[in-house]
Design an enzyme around this catalytic site. Structure first.
Site, PDB file in Angstrom:
ATOM      1  CB  ALA A  83       9.801  -7.169   2.058  1.00  0.00           C
TER       2      ALA A  83
ATOM      3  CD  GLU B 240      12.144 -10.957   7.778  1.00  0.00           C
ATOM      4  OE1 GLU B 240      11.287 -11.200   8.656  1.00  0.00           O
ATOM      5  OE2 GLU B 240      11.878 -10.975   6.548  1.00  0.00           O
TER       6      GLU B 240
ATOM      7  CB  ALA C 102       8.497  -8.478  -4.735  1.00  0.00           C
ATOM      8  CB  VAL C 103       5.268  -6.122  -0.427  1.00  0.00           C
ATOM      9  CG1 VAL C 103       4.140  -6.441   0.546  1.00  0.00           C
ATOM     10  CG2 VAL C 103       6.583  -5.934   0.327  1.00  0.00           C
TER      11      VAL C 103
ATOM     12  CD  GLU D 187      -8.001 -14.214  -0.275  1.00  0.00           C
ATOM     13  OE1 GLU D 187      -8.475 -14.644   0.787  1.00  0.00           O
ATOM     14  OE2 GLU D 187      -8.051 -14.840  -1.339  1.00  0.00           O
TER      15      GLU D 187
ATOM     16  CG  HIS E 190       1.089  -9.809   6.178  1.00  0.00           C
ATOM     17  ND1 HIS E 190       1.938 -10.194   5.172  1.00  0.00           N
ATOM     18  CD2 HIS E 190       1.786  -9.893   7.335  1.00  0.00           C
ATOM     19  CE1 HIS E 190       3.117 -10.498   5.694  1.00  0.00           C
ATOM     20  NE2 HIS E 190       3.051 -10.322   7.003  1.00  0.00           N
TER      21      HIS E 190
ATOM     22  NE  ARG F 212       6.131  -1.150 -10.557  1.00  0.00           N
ATOM     23  CZ  ARG F 212       6.363  -0.570  -9.392  1.00  0.00           C
ATOM     24  NH1 ARG F 212       5.894  -1.083  -8.296  1.00  0.00           N
ATOM     25  NH2 ARG F 212       7.091   0.520  -9.335  1.00  0.00           N
TER      26      ARG F 212
END
Length: 153
Positions: free
Chosen positions: A53, A55, A77-78, A82, A85, A124
């Site tokens: 994502a 890039e 999608a991100v 934990e 980031h 989603r």
């Protein structure tokens, strides 16, 4: 006078920038977008795959600079992990796409889902609904609204 775009795809040239990272989700988003474009008559689509994502904004910017596309759809999608980031990537991709929209004459649609886990992402990206289809509708609407703006006195 009220101006708004419509969903006519005939004659439009669309660029799609899609992340390969989290491809379980991004493949579904891309499939949903392509289904939408096909149903609305878009025949001229170029797809550019990027590693992740983060890039997406670079390639979207390069495409917008060329002015060859009526609109660009950024898909990614991100997934929250934990570490911090997740927030860094999500925020910077959003800022990058916003910057392109304010700098160039080609609308770029932000189709990057940000989710807590892959299950939420699957909801989603296809199980409950496909946000890729919805983002493609927004792409069509903005491409057509841009064309109408040229006729505004």
């Amino acid at each position: 006078m009220i101006y708004e775009g419509d969903y006519k795809g005939e004659g439009l040239k669309i660029g799609i920038v899609v992340s390969r990272f989290n491809d379980l989700l991004t493949k579904e988003l891309l499939d949903g977008a392509l289904d939408c474009f096909k149903r609305h008559g878009v025949e001229n689509i170029d797809i550019f795959k990027v590693p992740g994502a983060f890039e997406i904004p670079f390639i979207a910017k390069e495409l917008a600079k060329k002015e060859n596309y009526d609109a660009i759809l950024a898909l990614g999608a991100v997934v929250k992990g934990e570490t911090y980031h997740f927030e860094l990537v999500a925020n910077e991709v959003a800022k990058g796409v916003a910057h392109i929209n304010l700098t160039y004459e080609t609308p770029v649609i932000f189709g990057v889902i940000t989710v807590d886990d892959e299950i939420q992402g699957l909801d989603r990206a296809g199980i409950k609904s496909n946000k890729g289809f919805e983002y493609a509708l927004a792409t069509l609407e903005m491409a057509n609204l841009k064309k109408k703006l040229k006729k505004v006195p």
